[in-house]
Design an enzyme around this catalytic site. Sequence first.
Site, short mmCIF file in Angstrom:
data_model
loop_
_atom_site.label_atom_id
_atom_site.label_comp_id
_atom_site.label_asym_id
_atom_site.label_seq_id
_atom_site.Cartn_x
_atom_site.Cartn_y
_atom_site.Cartn_z
N GLY A 63 0.83 -1.21 0.00
CA GLY A 63 0.00 0.00 0.00
C GLY A 63 0.86 1.25 0.00
CB SER A 113 0.62 4.29 -4.57
OG SER A 113 -0.74 4.14 -4.28
NE ARG A 114 -5.12 4.91 -2.07
CZ ARG A 114 -6.13 4.84 -1.20
NH1 ARG A 114 -6.39 5.88 -0.42
NH2 ARG A 114 -6.86 3.76 -1.10
CG ASP A 145 -6.06 -8.00 -3.86
OD1 ASP A 145 -5.78 -7.93 -2.64
OD2 ASP A 145 -7.22 -8.14 -4.28
CE1 TYR A 181 -8.65 -0.36 9.79
CE2 TYR A 181 -8.75 0.29 12.10
CZ TYR A 181 -8.14 0.35 10.87
OH TYR A 181 -7.00 1.12 10.70
P1 NAP Z 1 -5.30 4.99 2.90
O1 NAP Z 1 -4.82 6.37 2.63
O2 NAP Z 1 -6.74 4.67 2.72
O3 NAP Z 1 -4.41 3.97 2.04
C1 NAP Z 1 -4.66 2.59 2.09
C2 NAP Z 1 -3.57 1.90 1.34
O4 NAP Z 1 -3.79 0.46 1.41
C3 NAP Z 1 -3.52 2.27 -0.13
O5 NAP Z 1 -2.18 2.44 -0.53
C4 NAP Z 1 -4.14 1.05 -0.82
O6 NAP Z 1 -3.62 0.81 -2.12
C5 NAP Z 1 -3.69 -0.06 0.11
N1 NAP Z 1 -4.54 -1.23 -0.06
C6 NAP Z 1 -5.83 -1.42 0.32
N2 NAP Z 1 -6.25 -2.64 -0.04
C7 NAP Z 1 -5.21 -3.24 -0.67
C8 NAP Z 1 -5.01 -4.51 -1.27
N3 NAP Z 1 -6.00 -5.42 -1.31
N4 NAP Z 1 -3.81 -4.80 -1.83
C9 NAP Z 1 -2.81 -3.87 -1.80
N5 NAP Z 1 -2.93 -2.66 -1.25
C10 NAP Z 1 -4.12 -2.35 -0.70
O7 NAP Z 1 -4.98 4.57 4.38
P2 NAP Z 1 -3.80 4.98 5.39
O8 NAP Z 1 -4.38 5.88 6.38
O9 NAP Z 1 -2.58 5.36 4.65
O10 NAP Z 1 -3.60 3.57 6.10
C11 NAP Z 1 -2.43 2.79 6.00
C12 NAP Z 1 -2.43 1.79 7.12
O11 NAP Z 1 -2.46 2.48 8.37
C13 NAP Z 1 -3.66 0.88 7.11
O12 NAP Z 1 -3.30 -0.43 7.48
C14 NAP Z 1 -4.56 1.49 8.18
O13 NAP Z 1 -5.43 0.56 8.75
C15 NAP Z 1 -3.52 1.98 9.16
N6 NAP Z 1 -4.02 3.03 10.06
C16 NAP Z 1 -4.48 4.21 9.56
C17 NAP Z 1 -4.97 5.17 10.45
C18 NAP Z 1 -5.50 6.49 9.98
O14 NAP Z 1 -6.01 7.26 10.81
N7 NAP Z 1 -5.42 6.83 8.71
C19 NAP Z 1 -4.97 4.93 11.82
C20 NAP Z 1 -4.48 3.72 12.28
C21 NAP Z 1 -4.01 2.77 11.40
P3 NAP Z 1 -4.44 1.09 -3.49
O15 NAP Z 1 -5.03 2.45 -3.36
O16 NAP Z 1 -3.40 0.97 -4.54
O17 NAP Z 1 -5.48 -0.01 -3.61
#
Ligand code: NAP
Length: 243
Positions: A9, A11-12, A60, A152
């Site tokens: 994951g 790219s963003r 994926d 989750y």
């Molecule tokens: P995000 O901006 O929504 O990005 C999610 C990332 O996961 C994207 O790069 C997406 O890739 C990738 N992803 C989702 N499904 C996938 C799959 N089946 N195969 C490969 N890649 C996949 O979320 P984020 O906030 O950066 O979150 C990153 C991590 O931190 C996650 O595990 C999340 O649970 C954790 N986290 C986030 C927060 C928060 O407040 N944001 C808090 C606690 C924990 P594509 O777009 O290319 O599909």
Amino acid sequence: MEKIAIVTGGSRGIGKAIVEDLARKNVKVIANYNQSEEKAKKLKEELEKENISIDIFKADVSKREEVKAMVDYTIKKYGKIDILINNAGINQEKMFQDITDEDWDNVIKVNLYSVFCTTQEVIKYMISQKNGCIINISSIYGINGGSCAVAYSATKAGIDGITKALAKELGPSNIRVNSIAPGCMNTDMNAYLTKEEWEEIKQETPLEKIGEGIDIAKCVEWLIEDTFTTGQVISINGGLVIT
Ligand code: NAP
């Protein structure tokens, strides 16, 4: 020799910040993406302007054959994997009664099975190298639980369980396994929050701010350099959750 890292994951959001930070520190990064191909290409181009080269790889992570293809690609090209960042994940906001079997299976597959299967595909190489650093991105919801986020929260608590058990199993192979549990971060995952809700979260947070991807990336950087930390869940959350 430079270190080789796979960031799922990448790219963003948080993953992108980790990719940028490691790539700028001379780590050779394979940035995984699934749906965000344009963003992955743009990230690669942006880093190339700084004379930094990364690989981007579509997979994926909830599908073993795609994960295996990514790991095989990395080994074929670089001959080793030093660092695995299991970052990919999806959110699921639903009342517990409304969670269907399909919802449950989906979040388990993407958030938890992906960590099991990606780690399993990678550690065979780390074990033979007798060296490795695995960092799993979990969440404060895995520690504290999140209302309307039971599935989750279960995946994130499960990830921390994997971290602790695997750290014991892999320590003798000189492989360190840790979790970083972020608090509320400024990424697409929280794009649904209103201005008022952001403000409320800020007020509840002792450091009175929202986390950025770079806050997680700095901890990743430290865990990679460190040699005596394993099996830990390090929560980067501005003081929102103090255990
Ligand atoms: P995000 O901006 O929504 O990005 C999610 C990332 O996961 C994207 O790069 C997406 O890739 C990738 N992803 C989702 N499904 C996938 C799959 N089946 N195969 C490969 N890649 C996949 O979320 P984020 O906030 O950066 O979150 C990153 C991590 O931190 C996650 O595990 C999340 O649970 C954790 N986290 C986030 C927060 C928060 O407040 N944001 C808090 C606690 C924990 P594509 O777009 O290319 O599909």
